[in-house]
Design a protein around this motif. Structure first.
Motif, PDB file in Angstrom:
ATOM      1  N   ILE A 203      63.775  68.377  46.592  1.00 40.82           N
ATOM      2  CA  ILE A 203      64.340  66.727  47.390  1.00 40.82           C
ATOM      3  C   ILE A 203      65.429  66.119  47.966  1.00 40.82           C
ATOM      4  CG2 ILE A 203      64.666  65.959  45.104  1.00 40.82           C
ATOM      5  CD1 ILE A 203      63.169  63.162  45.504  1.00 40.82           C
TER       6      ILE A 203
ATOM      7  N   THR B  94      72.053  55.953  44.167  1.00 37.21           N
ATOM      8  CA  THR B  94      71.778  55.001  45.553  1.00 37.21           C
ATOM      9  C   THR B  94      73.141  54.603  46.521  1.00 37.21           C
ATOM     10  OG1 THR B  94      71.863  53.066  43.512  1.00 37.21           O
ATOM     11  CG2 THR B  94      69.578  54.170  44.053  1.00 37.21           C
TER      12      THR B  94
ATOM     13  N   GLU C 153      59.551  48.927  41.446  1.00 37.00           N
ATOM     14  CA  GLU C 153      58.381  48.926  40.465  1.00 37.00           C
ATOM     15  C   GLU C 153      58.227  48.203  38.909  1.00 37.00           C
ATOM     16  OE1 GLU C 153      54.176  49.119  40.600  1.00 37.00           O
ATOM     17  OE2 GLU C 153      55.566  49.751  42.526  1.00 37.00           O
TER      18      GLU C 153
ATOM     19  N   SER D 270      62.754  52.164  44.631  1.00 36.99           N
ATOM     20  CA  SER D 270      60.899  52.719  44.793  1.00 36.99           C
ATOM     21  C   SER D 270      61.033  52.427  43.401  1.00 36.99           C
ATOM     22  CB  SER D 270      60.138  53.562  45.361  1.00 36.99           C
ATOM     23  OG  SER D 270      58.656  52.746  44.766  1.00 36.99           O
ATOM     24  N   GLY D 271      60.531  52.529  42.517  1.00 32.19           N
ATOM     25  CA  GLY D 271      61.380  53.146  40.780  1.00 32.19           C
ATOM     26  C   GLY D 271      61.676  51.266  39.607  1.00 32.19           C
TER      27      GLY D 271
ATOM     28  N   LYS E 282      53.716  64.236  41.560  1.00 32.40           N
ATOM     29  CA  LYS E 282      52.606  64.736  42.760  1.00 32.40           C
ATOM     30  C   LYS E 282      51.948  64.140  40.791  1.00 32.40           C
ATOM     31  CE  LYS E 282      52.233  66.611  46.572  1.00 32.40           C
ATOM     32  NZ  LYS E 282      50.977  67.529  47.222  1.00 32.40           N
TER      33      LYS E 282
ATOM     34  N   LYS F 192      65.555  61.009  49.865  1.00 32.33           N
ATOM     35  CA  LYS F 192      64.349  60.530  49.439  1.00 32.33           C
ATOM     36  C   LYS F 192      64.438  60.259  47.823  1.00 32.33           C
ATOM     37  CE  LYS F 192      60.260  60.688  49.642  1.00 32.33           C
ATOM     38  NZ  LYS F 192      59.489  59.851  50.557  1.00 32.33           N
ATOM     39  N   LEU F 193      65.975  60.590  47.124  1.00 32.60           N
ATOM     40  CA  LEU F 193      65.618  60.208  45.670  1.00 32.60           C
ATOM     41  C   LEU F 193      66.397  59.061  45.689  1.00 32.60           C
ATOM     42  CD1 LEU F 193      66.026  61.180  42.805  1.00 32.60           C
ATOM     43  CD2 LEU F 193      68.113  62.358  43.404  1.00 32.60           C
TER      44      LEU F 193
ATOM     45  N   GLU G 193      65.235  56.467  47.695  1.00 36.01           N
ATOM     46  CA  GLU G 193      64.272  55.842  48.178  1.00 36.01           C
ATOM     47  C   GLU G 193      63.807  55.491  46.719  1.00 36.01           C
ATOM     48  OE1 GLU G 193      62.410  57.649  51.330  1.00 36.01           O
ATOM     49  OE2 GLU G 193      63.724  56.822  52.883  1.00 36.01           O
ATOM     50  N   ALA G 194      63.492  56.667  46.119  1.00 37.94           N
ATOM     51  CA  ALA G 194      62.244  56.831  45.378  1.00 37.94           C
ATOM     52  C   ALA G 194      63.114  56.105  43.921  1.00 37.94           C
ATOM     53  CB  ALA G 194      62.056  58.545  44.291  1.00 37.94           C
ATOM     54  N   THR G 195      64.748  56.247  43.546  1.00 37.62           N
ATOM     55  CA  THR G 195      64.769  55.742  42.569  1.00 37.62           C
ATOM     56  C   THR G 195      64.880  53.803  42.475  1.00 37.62           C
ATOM     57  OG1 THR G 195      66.542  57.039  42.302  1.00 37.62           O
ATOM     58  CG2 THR G 195      66.841  54.847  41.115  1.00 37.62           C
TER      59      THR G 195
END
Length: 313
Positions: free
Chosen positions: A106, A201, A121, A117-118, A2, A110-111, A113-115
């Protein structure tokens, strides 16, 4: 993670925002105009208004000091007045602060997905739907066209006339090699990330893409080296001092060497601006060579991004 961002045009409110963040135990990223940061040795005139970010972790109101961390291994300090002026210097991100609240835990899912996603992006902003063409791969084509253009109002022949060619070439070198990129315009750093991402991943093909970006880093470094050719004495000296400056700042706990080197570079600028070898007409061949290198890099960067898209789709 956040994140929380504040901005204000009022210096008093800006200070309250900073103190409030620190009171919550959150080291705070601040945006500053580098020309007002004494620990940077009053940067070179042509890049004195560059935006510079670093972390403030504490203030001592009684002593009138702020304490922070930059890329150097040692902490830095500056007066509260100096910090206020530097923060207020940046017009586009007036007195901005950024704090991060880490998650307590985490999951592997989730890690992953976040990787991914980064990575997506990054590709979206640079390739598919860039918000600003200048800060995208297509911007490299524009740069290549303008570097050899002596008639367009945005061409280098117009913008960097009257001795400014030296500063332009020196600042490109800094942007690629010594200005906080880790060298090679961040590409080796990104390659390291992709190798980590491959494990996170479960996509081993990312290791192959990492090798591509590592090679791109070498080519960007080669471009930087060509930008300050050893055949021109003042450029060879400038390159040597900039390497020394980076090493002194990022790896030396004693800031004296860094400040002395910055002073040498500042003195060398007047000599570089007056050097006839760096006039518009005498740099035509150099700029044509750089244009060709940039266009080649644009093609390879586009291919690398396409490969990355294929791996994570």
């Amino acid at each position: 993670l956040k994140t929380h961002v504040t901005e204000t045009s009022a210096k008093g409110k800006a200070y309250k925002n900073l103190v409030s963040e620190l009171a919550e135990g959150k080291p705070t990223v601040v945006w500053c105009g580098s020309t007002d940061l004494s620990y940077l040795g009053n940067p070179l005139e042509s890049c004195g208004l560059y935006m510079h970010t670093f972390v403030i972790y504490g203030v001592d109101e009684e002593q009138g000091l702020a304490y922070g961390m930059d890329r150097a291994p040692a902490s830095v300090s500056l007066t509260l007045e100096e910090l206020a002026q530097a923060r207020n210097r940046v017009c586009s991100h007036k007195n901005r602060t950024l704090t991060i609240t880490p998650v307590k835990s985490i999951t592997k899912k989730k890690l992953k997905e976040a990787t991914l996603s980064g990575i997506r992006e990054c590709l979206e902003d640079l390739i598919l739907n860039p918000k600003m063409k200048t800060f995208s791969l297509s911007g490299l084509e524009t740069w290549a066209k303008m570097i050899c253009n002596d008639s367009n109002k945005e061409g280098w022949g117009k913008v960097f006339d009257k001795g400014w060619m030296y500063c332009a070439l020196r600042d490109v070198y800094s942007s690629i090699e010594t200005g906080g990129t880790g060298g090679g315009l961040y590409r080796p750093m990104y390659a390291d990330f992709l190798n980590e991402a491959a494990e996170i991943t479960g996509k081993p093909a990312l290791n192959e893409v990492a090798e591509v970006y590592d090679e791109l880093g070498k080519e960007w470094s080669a471009l930087a080296d060509a930008i300050l050719p050893n055949s021109i004495a003042v450029m060879k000296k400038t390159k040597s001092l900039m390497k020394k400056q980076r090493k002194a700042f990022e790896g030396n706990k004693n800031p004296k060497t860094f400040l002395e080197t910055t002073k040498e570079l500042r003195a060398l600028e007047s000599k570089g601006r007056a050097d006839e070898a760096l006039s518009i007409s005498n740099t035509e061949q150099l700029r044509e060579s750089l244009r060709d290198r940039i266009l080649t890099l644009h093609q390879k960067e586009t291919e690398a991004a396409g490969l990355l898209c294929e791996v994570i789709k």
